[in-house]
Design a protein around this motif. Structure first.
Motif, PDB file in Angstrom:
ATOM      1  N   SER A 146       4.334   6.248   4.906  1.00  0.00           N
ATOM      2  CA  SER A 146       3.055   5.580   4.608  1.00  0.00           C
ATOM      3  C   SER A 146       2.960   4.245   5.337  1.00  0.00           C
ATOM      4  N   ARG A 191       0.838  -1.208   0.000  1.00  0.00           N
ATOM      5  CA  ARG A 191       0.000   0.000   0.000  1.00  0.00           C
ATOM      6  C   ARG A 191       0.870   1.255   0.000  1.00  0.00           C
ATOM      7  N   ALA A 192       2.005   1.197   0.696  1.00  0.00           N
ATOM      8  CA  ALA A 192       2.890   2.366   0.755  1.00  0.00           C
ATOM      9  C   ALA A 192       3.445   2.694  -0.631  1.00  0.00           C
ATOM     10  N   ASP A 241       1.962   1.818  -3.492  1.00  0.00           N
ATOM     11  CA  ASP A 241       0.832   2.285  -4.301  1.00  0.00           C
ATOM     12  C   ASP A 241       0.542   3.753  -4.016  1.00  0.00           C
ATOM     13  N   ASP A 242       0.631   4.158  -2.753  1.00  0.00           N
ATOM     14  CA  ASP A 242       0.444   5.568  -2.401  1.00  0.00           C
ATOM     15  C   ASP A 242       1.489   6.439  -3.088  1.00  0.00           C
ATOM     16  N   ARG A 257       0.773   6.811  -6.790  1.00  0.00           N
ATOM     17  CA  ARG A 257      -0.402   7.671  -6.967  1.00  0.00           C
ATOM     18  C   ARG A 257      -0.025   9.139  -6.742  1.00  0.00           C
ATOM     19  N   ARG A 258       0.845   9.376  -5.765  1.00  0.00           N
ATOM     20  CA  ARG A 258       1.217  10.738  -5.388  1.00  0.00           C
ATOM     21  C   ARG A 258       2.149  11.390  -6.416  1.00  0.00           C
ATOM     22  N   GLU A 280       0.749  10.445   6.662  1.00  0.00           N
ATOM     23  CA  GLU A 280       0.491  10.949   5.327  1.00  0.00           C
ATOM     24  C   GLU A 280       1.663  11.821   4.877  1.00  0.00           C
TER      25      GLU A 280
END
Length: 1023
Positions: free
Chosen positions: A156, A48-49, A51-52, A55-56, A161
Motif C-alpha cells: 500500500s 494510509r497504508a 488504515d487500508d 479496513r481490509r 493494491e
C-alpha cells in the motif's frame, strides 16, 4: 446487531480470552514486528497504508466481549489506525531511547473488550532513520499474519493494491465451532497420565506463571544447515523432525526424564484461500516424546515422525475440554500439557530482511528488548541457504542465563554428534567432555577419611576415662558411664548364656529409656548386630520382622526371648533396619560395623562433639537417625538426653533444660517447632536436619531469630548409606533458594548419573549414586535385590548404591540439590514410603479389590474398590503396618481410573483433604452464600446436586466455566470477584466464604439502607 458482525470464538481464541481474564495485561500474548527503516519516510503514506490494512482485515478491528460469561467477537467499523510518533533525535542516545520505547509498546496491555487490537509506533532516530514497531494481540493474529500485514502495508505504501482476503475469519470461527470432535478422544489417549517437564530451576517457581524472558543465540554456518538437510534425507524424515528430536533429547538429558511433551505451532491454513487473511489460525500441536530404552537416534526420529503424523491428523486440540476430561491439576504456575515449545522457521521473515518493501527504504531487524515467554523454555530455529540460527528463549524468573547457555551448548553438542553419525545409540551421545568429567569426579569425591578406631572401643575408652560422667538423662534419672557399661555387660552375659554367638542378630524390643541404650550396647558386646523391633508395632509386623531377620534372640523388658531355630549369620553387623519395600515386603538393610565406625567418626569431628555436649535422643529406634544421636555422643563422652515420653515431649524438654547443645531433628518436625517453641535452650549450638527438603522460608525465619549463633546443618542419606552421605551448613544464601543437601562426606563418593550410568553435566538432573565409606552391606536375605541396587562402581573401587533420588550438581558451587524421586517412592513426614508395600497390605483384605496409594502433602491416602468400608480397611492396615505407613484417609471408589496402558491414573483420582470422611457424604449448603454458590455450580456442571464440600474442578469444571461462575455471581448479587478466587477456593464452602468476605468488605463501604438491600439480594440469589 447484524449477524455477520457478531459470532463465536475459536477454541484457541477462547483460551487466550480466558488467559487475559485470568491475568489481564500479560504481554506474553502480544506478537510484534520491529524494523529499522533507513531512507526518507513518508508518514502520511504510512498512515494510509495502515488504515487500508485495518479496513481490509476485520480481525484488526474486532472486539471481544462476553454475555453471561460466554465470550463472543464483534467486528467494528473501520477507523483510522493511530501511529504513535516519537521524535528521539534530541535524546543523548537515540538507539537506547528507541529500545526503551519499543519495550513499552510491546508491554502495554490491550483491552480486548475495546477492540482494534493493533498498536503502531514510529520512532524517529534521524532525518533518514526510523524504527517501525507493530504490535498485535495474539487473539486476532499469528506469525503468518504479521508477515502478511508487513507485506501488505509495504505494498500500500508503494501504491500497490494488496490481495483482498477471500475468507472472513469470523466465518472460519463459526465453522470451527461445528468441527468434528473426534480429536478430543485422540488427544485424551495421547495425554493419559501426561508427564510434566521438570527442568531443574535456578529459582522457585512463582505461584502464578510469569512471562519475563531472556534469549540465548547459537549461530551455525551454511555447512551445518546443509548437513542437517543431508542427515534428514538419510533418516527419511524432515529437518523439522530431526531438529525437534534433538531438542527433546536435550531437554530429556537436562531434566533426567524419558517422557516429555513439546508444543510446536502449525500454521492452520490448510486452505489456500486463508493465506491472504489476517487472523489467528495457527494452532499448537503437542508431541509426546518417548525417549526410553536402549535405542539409536534413528529410532527416536522414527518415533517422532510417527508422533507428528498422528498429531498432524488431529490438529485441533480442545485444551479446556481435554484438561477437564483428564482431571489435570489447575496449576496457575505453568501450562497444563507442555512446558517447552519448538518452532522451525523456513519462511523468510520479511520484516527483518526486506530491502525494497517501503519504496526503496532499507529495512533491517531492530532489537525489541527482552522477550515475553509463554513456557519455561522455547527454541526457534531460523534457516536459510547459508545459515542456521538457533534461538533459545527462557523464563528469566526461573532460570539463570548460565543455565540457558548450558542447554544451548547441550543442543549444539548433540547436533554435531548426530550429524557425524545419525545411527549412534542414545547412550553413546555425548553428555560431558573429558575435562568436565574429570572435574565432576573430583567434586563427587569427599575428603580423605582417616582410619577410624572401632566405635565400641571408643565408647569403652570413654567409660574408662570418665566413669562417673553422666551418660544418660531420662526424665529425673541420671545414668553414669560406669552404670551404663555395667548394665550392658550384664545383658551381654545373658545373651551369651542364651546361646547368642558372634556374627548373629539380636532383636531389641525395649521401650525408650536407659535400658534401651544398654540393650543396644549389650548386643554389640556379645559380638552380634542389633535389630530394632519397636514394641509399639502391630504384632503381625513384629512377627514378620523377627522371622525375616532370623533372629538368634530378642531382648525384651522381661529378659532374653528365644529366636529362630536357625539364626541368620551376619558377621560384622552393626544393625539391621527395616525400610519400606516396593514389592509389599519390608527391606532389611544390613549395616556393617566398619561403615558405622567411619560415619560416627566423621560426625564426632564434623559436629565438634565433646564431653560438654548434651544431645537430645529424638529418633525412634527403628530409624537410623538414632545412631547419629546415640553413638557419636557416647564415643565423645557427652550426655544423651532421652525422651521417655516420646517425641511429643520435646518442646517441654527444651523449655526445661537450657543446657541442651545439640538437636538432630526431622526437617518437617523442626519446621513445625519454629511456631511452637517460645524459647530455645540458651546453650544450643547445633541443629542437624534431615529426612526431607528444607524450606527456604523456614531457614529465613530461623536466621532472623538466631543468626549465626546456632549452626544449622542440612544432611542427606538413605539407610543404605549409613545414616547420611552428604551435608551442608545452611547460611544466608539458603533463605532465598532451595537449600542444597551439600557435598559428600569424608570417604564418600556421590555421583549424579543418567539411566545409562553416565555422569551428567553440572546443573542437569540425574540419579544420585553413592559409593565409598559408609555403604551398607546390602539387604539381609535378598541377594537379588542387593545385586539390583548395589552395582559395581564404574568410576572407582567397590560397589555403588543407586538411591533412586533425583538431584543435580549446582553449577559453580559443587553442592548437590535434591529434586525428588525417579520412581513412585513417597516421603511422608520424612519417612520413606513405598506405595507398593502399603498397596500389597490393603489388597490382602478379602473384600478389597484394586488399590492405589499416594500422598497429599503430608497425608497418606489410600484409594480402594470393593465392599469393605473405609474404617474397616484402615483398621486392617493399622493391624499390619507401622503407624506412618497406615493411610490417614481411605477413599472407597466404584473403580479406579486407568490410563490407556491399563495403569492406575493417579492424576484422575479424586482430590481429598485432610480429615475427609471415607465416604464423602452429601452436606447440604448451610448458609445463603453456600446455597448461592451451590446453585451456580449445579446450573453449570453436569451434576444433580452439589454439597458444601464439593470441588468445582473435581466435578468437571474448567477455566471457561469458571468465567461463567463469576458472571452468574455478578448477575445474582452484583459482586465481581476475580476468577482466581475460584481457583484458590474451589469448594462450595470455600468459595462461599470468599463471597461472604467480599460482601462484608462491600457492605462496610455502604450506608445502612444500601447494606440491607445488598444482603437481601444475596439471600434472594440463593435458589
Amino acid at each position: 446487531m447484524p449477524e455477520p458482525e457478531h459470532g463465536p470464538l475459536t477454541a484457541a481464541q477462547e483460551r487466550l480470552w480466558f488467559l487475559d481474564r485470568l491475568d489481564p495485561g500479560d504481554a506474553a500474548y502480544h506478537i510484534s514486528t520491529t524494523s529499522r527503516l533507513r531512507g526518507e519516510l513518508d508518514r502520511e503514506l504510512l498512515a494510509r497504508a495502515f488504515d487500508d490494512a485495518t479496513r481490509r482485515h476485520e480481525s484488526l478491528r474486532t472486539r471481544f466481549g462476553d454475555h453471561d460469561g460466554v465470550p463472543y467477537q464483534q467486528i467494528q467499523p473501520p477507523r483510522p489506525t493511530p501511529i504513535e510518533y516519537t521524535d528521539l533525535t534530541g535524546e543523548p542516545d537515540p538507539q537506547a531511547a528507541a529500545r526503551q520505547r519499543v519495550e513499552e509498546l510491546l508491554a502495554r496491555p490491550f483491552d480486548l473488550a475495546q477492540g482494534h487490537l493493533i498498536r503502531v509506533g514510529l520512532l524517529r532516530l534521524a532525518a533518514d532513520e526510523h524504527v517501525l514497531c507493530m504490535v498485535v494481540h495474539h487473539i486476532v493474529g499469528d506469525g503468518w499474519s504479521m508477515n502478511l500485514l508487513y507485506r501488505q502495508v509495504t505494498e500500500s505504501y508503494r501504491g500497490i493494491e494488496p490481495t483482498p482476503p477471500a475468507v472472513r475469519h469470523l466465518d472460519h470461527a463459526r465453522d470451527r465451532r461445528t468441527a468434528d470432535t473426534s480429536a478430543l478422544d485422540f488427544w485424551t489417549g495421547v495425554f493419559a497420565d501426561p508427564p510434566t517437564l521438570d527442568l531443574p530451576l535456578d529459582r522457585p517457581r512463582p505461584p502464578v506463571r510469569t512471562s519475563s524472558g531472556g534469549v540465548v543465540l547459537r549461530e551455525f554456518p551454511g555447512e551445518i544447515q546443509q548437513a542437517v538437510q543431508a542427515a534428514a534425507r538419510q533418516l527419511r524424515c524432515t529437518p523439522f523432525m530431526l531438529l525437534v528430536t534433538l531438542y527433546e533429547l536435550t531437554l530429556a538429558q537436562f531434566a533426567g526424564q524419558d517422557d516429555i511433551c513439546v508444543g510446536t505451532p502449525v500454521a492452520g491454513r490448510d486452505d489456500v484461500a486463508l493465506e491472504a487473511v489476517f487472523g489467528y489460525f495457527s494452532g499448537m500441536l503437542v508431541l509426546r516424546a518417548d525417549l526410553s530404552g536402549d535405542v539409536s537416534f534413528r529410532d527416536l526420529v522414527l518415533r517422532t515422525r510417527k508422533s507428528f503424523m498422528e498429531a498432524f491428523a488431529h490438529p485441533e486440540i480442545p485444551f479446556e475440554d481435554l484438561t477437564a476430561r483428564l482431571h489435570l491439576p489447575r496449576d496457575l504456575s505453568r501450562n497444563a500439557l507442555f512446558q517447552a515449545t519448538f518452532t522451525l522457521h523456513t519462511t523468510m521473515n520479511i520484516s527483518a530482511t526486506a530491502t525494497e518493501g517501503f519504496g526503496g527504504l532499507a529495512a533491517e531487524a531492530f532489537d525489541s528488548g527482552a522477550p515475553h515467554v509463554k513456557t519455561d523454555v522455547a527454541m526457534d530455529v531460523q534457516t536459510s541457504v547459508d545459515a542456521m540460527d538457533v534461538v533459545l528463549t527462557y523464563n528469566s524468573d526461573l532460570f539463570d542465563a548460565a543455565t540457558a547457555h548450558a542447554l544451548a551448548d547441550r543442543f549444539t553438542a548433540l547436533l554435531h554428534a548426530v550429524l557425524a553419525d545419525p545411527d549412534l545409540r542414545v547412550r553413546e551421545l555425548p553428555l560431558v567432555d573429558d575435562d568436565t568429567g574429570a572435574e565432576l569426579l573430583r567434586l563427587a569425591t569427599g575428603p580423605e577419611l582417616p582410619q577410624a578406631e572401632p566405635l565400641l572401643s571408643r565408647i569403652e575408652h570413654t567409660v574408662a576415662a570418665t566413669p562417673d560422667a553422666v551418660a544418660l538423662i531420662s526424665g529425673g534419672e541420671r545414668v553414669s558411664y560406669r552404670d551404663l557399661w555395667m548394665r550392658s555387660g550384664e545383658l551381654a552375659d545373658a545373651l551369651r548364656t542364651a546361646g547368642v554367638a558372634p556374627g548373629g542378630l539380636v532383636g531389641v524390643s525395649v521401650p525408650r529409656g536407659p535400658d534401651l541404650v544398654a540393650s543396644l550396647l549389650a548386643v554389640w558386646r556379645a559380638g552380634a548386630g542389633y535389630v530394632p523391633v519397636d514394641p509399639q508395632l502391630p504384632v503381625a509386623r513384629r512377627e514378620e520382622m523377627t522371622a525375616q531377620a532370623a533372629l538368634a534372640a530378642v531382648l525384651t523388658p522381661q529378659g532374653v526371648a528365644p529366636g529362630a531355630p536357625v539364626p541368620a549369620a551376619a558377621p560384622g553387623a552393626a544393625y539391621v533396619l527395616f525400610t519400606s519395600g516396593s514389592t509389599g515386603t519390608p527391606k532389611a538393610v544390613l549395616v556393617g560395623r566398619a561403615a558405622l565406625d567411619d560415619r560416627t567418626a566423621w560426625m564426632a569431628d564434623a559436629y565438634a562433639l565433646t564431653a560438654a555436649d548434651r544431645v537430645v535422643q529424638f529418633a525412634g529406634i527403628g530409624f537410623d537417625t538414632h545412631a547419629e544421636e546415640i553413638w557419636p555422643t557416647l564415643a565423645t563422652g557427652g550426655t544423651l538426653v532421652l525422651l521417655p515420653d516420646g517425641p511429643q515431649s520435646l518442646p517441654e524438654v527444651l523449655a526445661a533444660d537450657p543446657a541442651i547443645t545439640v538437636l538432630d531433628l526431622p526437617t518437617a518436625y523442626w519446621q513445625a517447632l519454629l511456631d511452637v517453641v517460645p524459647a530455645w535452650p540458651a546453650a544450643l549450638r547445633l541443629v542437624i536436619l534431615g529426612g526431607e527438603q528444607v524450606d527456604a522460608a523456614a531457614v529465613a525465619a530461623w536466621r532472623d531469630r538466631h543468626g549465626d549463633r546456632i549452626r544449622l546443618v542440612n544432611t542427606y542419606g538413605p539407610t543404605e548409606a549409613t545414616i547420611i552421605a552428604t551435608a551442608a551448613d545452611l547460611g544466608p544464601a539458603d533463605t532465598t533458594r532451595r537449600p542444597p543437601i551439600g557435598r559428600p562426606l569424608a570417604g564418600v563418593r556421590a555421583y549424579v548419573l543418567d539411566a545409562a550410568g553416565r555422569l551428567v553435566p553440572p546443573g542437569a538432573a540425574g540419579e544420585l549414586c553413592l559409593a565409598g565409606a559408609g555403604l551398607a552391606d546390602g539387604y539381609l536375605g535378598r541377594p537379588d535385590l542387593t545385586a539390583e541396587r548395589f552395582v559395581a562402581d564404574p568410576y572407582g573401587p567397590g560397589l555403588m548404591y543407586r538411591t533412586g533420588d533425583r538431584v543435580r550438581l549446582l553449577r559453580g558451587e559443587g553442592t548437590l540439590e535434591f529434586l525428588g524421586r525417579v520412581d513412585r517412592q513417597l516421603k511422608v513426614r520424612g519417612v520413606r514410603v513405598e506405595p507398593g508395600e502399603v498397596e500389597a497390605v490393603l489388597t490382602g483384605h478379602p473384600q478389597v479389590g484394586q488399590v492405589a496409594v499416594t500422598a497429599v502433602g503430608d497425608t497418606l491416602v489410600g484409594y480402594v474398590t470393593g465392599a469393605a468400608g473405609a474404617d474397616e480397611v484402615r483398621a486392617y492396615a493399622a493391624s499390619r503396618l507401622p503407624a506412618l505407613l497406615v493411610p490417614s484417609v481411605i477413599v472407597v471408589l466404584p473403580e479406579l481410573p486407568l490410563t490407556r496402558n491399563g495403569k492406575v491414573d493417579l492424576r484422575a483420582l479424586p482430590p481429598v483433604t485432610v480429615g475427609d470422611e471415607v465416604h464423602a457424604a452429601y452436606v447440604a449448603p448451610r448458609t445463603d452464600a453456600e446455597a448461592l454458590v451451590a446453585g451456580i455450580f449445579t446450573e453449570l456442571l453436569p451434576v444433580d446436586r452439589v454439597g458444601a464440600g464439593d470441588d468445582f474442578f473435581a466435578l468437571g469444571g474448567h477455566s471457561l466455566l469458571a468465567t461463567r461462575v463469576i458472571a452468574r455471581l455478578r448477575a445474582a448479587v452484583d459482586l465481581d470477584l476475580p476468577i482466581r478466587a475460584l481457583f484458590d477456593r474451589p469448594t462450595v464452602a470455600g468459595f462461599a466464604t470468599a463471597v461472604e468476605e467480599a460482601l462484608i468488605a462491600e457492605i462496610d463501604r455502604l450506608t445502612e439502607d444500601e447494606a440491607a438491600a445488598q444482603l437481601a439480594a444475596a439471600g434472594q440469589g440463593a435458589p
